[in-house]
Design an enzyme around this catalytic site. Structure first.
Site, PDB file in Angstrom:
ATOM      1  N   LYS A 114       0.835  -1.198   0.000  1.00  0.00           N
ATOM      2  CA  LYS A 114       0.000   0.000   0.000  1.00  0.00           C
ATOM      3  C   LYS A 114       0.871   1.250   0.000  1.00  0.00           C
ATOM      4  CE  LYS A 114      -2.604   3.225   2.519  1.00  0.00           C
ATOM      5  NZ  LYS A 114      -2.303   4.155   3.611  1.00  0.00           N
TER       6      LYS A 114
ATOM      7  N   ASP B 197      -5.873  -0.122  -0.066  1.00  0.00           N
ATOM      8  CA  ASP B 197      -5.984  -0.191   1.390  1.00  0.00           C
ATOM      9  C   ASP B 197      -7.247  -0.979   1.726  1.00  0.00           C
ATOM     10  OD1 ASP B 197      -8.049   1.484   0.831  1.00  0.00           O
ATOM     11  OD2 ASP B 197      -7.497   3.024   2.274  1.00  0.00           O
TER      12      ASP B 197
END
Length: 218
Positions: free
Chosen positions: A126, A144
């Site tokens: 991420k 995410d």
DNA sequence: AAAACGGGGGC
DNA sequence: GCCCCAGTTTT
């Protein structure tokens, strides 16, 4: 949500997120073009509510906003600046360690490729993807939990992990949406399509959504 | 008072 | 794949 619905859903999503001014992710978006700030902001946001990381990172950047100057800070200074993000020792230590490596091995510059970014402790997919996309303006998809949850809730992808979602989106999501999907979906996920109690009854995307994994909704 | 929250590391 | 990580926010 079916593949042919993508354009409709993205348009509705863009309209929907406008009702939430100054979304939390904007704090990170404001780091656009500054890979170091993106990287540090991401470390601060690990396992914390995104809203709290904005002011915290501003206080830290007021003290130092380059690897070299931040490396001159003590761990205590960093910890003091970043309240109330939590995980103070871990995050302060990780940030300073990354600064040290950047200064010693990378001439003070953040690398722009996945492999080297992932080599830093505290940097996962991420964070690396956000640095690559927001920091460097290169193609990438930053997944995410909001992006992961909502894409699966729609039924657009059927995956078990955020990493699988990233690869699925990379394979099927049209390129023009790569840079905006994270911004939209994080805002949407924080304000409307929440983990436990999504507001399905007032959702403009209702007719596109399979509601997979939705246990409660209002 | 209790539960929700959320990326990464280690194994 | 599974478990753990600490502290703030929401219910």
């Amino acid at each position: 949500m079916r593949d042919e619905d993508v354009d409709d859903v993205m348009a509705l999503l863009a309209e929907a997120v406008r009702q939430w001014p100054s979304p939390a992710v904007t704090i990170v978006s404001q780091r656009e073009g500054n890979p170091f700030k993106v990287l540090v902001s991401c470390i601060l946001s690990l396992r914390t509510q995104d809203r709290t990381t904005g002011p915290a990172s501003e206080r830290l950047f007021a003290l130092a906003d380059t690897p070299a100057t931040m490396l001159a800070l003590s761990r205590e200074q960093v910890e003091g600046a970043i309240y109330p993000v939590g995980f103070y020792r871990n995050k302060a230590a990780q940030i300073l360690e990354i600064c040290r490596i950047l200064v010693e091995q990378y001439d003070g510059r953040v690398p722009d490729d996945m492999g080297r970014l992932l080599s830093f402790r505290g940097v996962g997919r991420k964070t690396a993807n956000l640095v690559i996309t927001l920091g460097f303006g290169k193609p990438g998809i930053c997944v995410d939990t909001h992006v992961h949850r909502i894409c699966n809730r729609w039924g657009y992808v059927r995956t078990g992990t955020p990493e699988q979602t990233e690869f699925a989106l990379r394979a099927k999501l049209p390129g023009q949406y790569w840079l905006v999907i994270n911004d939209y979906l994080v805002t949407f996920g924080q304000n409307h399509c929440t983990p436990l109690s999504p507001r399905c009854s007032t959702c403009v995307l209702g007719r596109f959504c399979d509601r997979i994994g939705v246990t409660k909704h209002r």
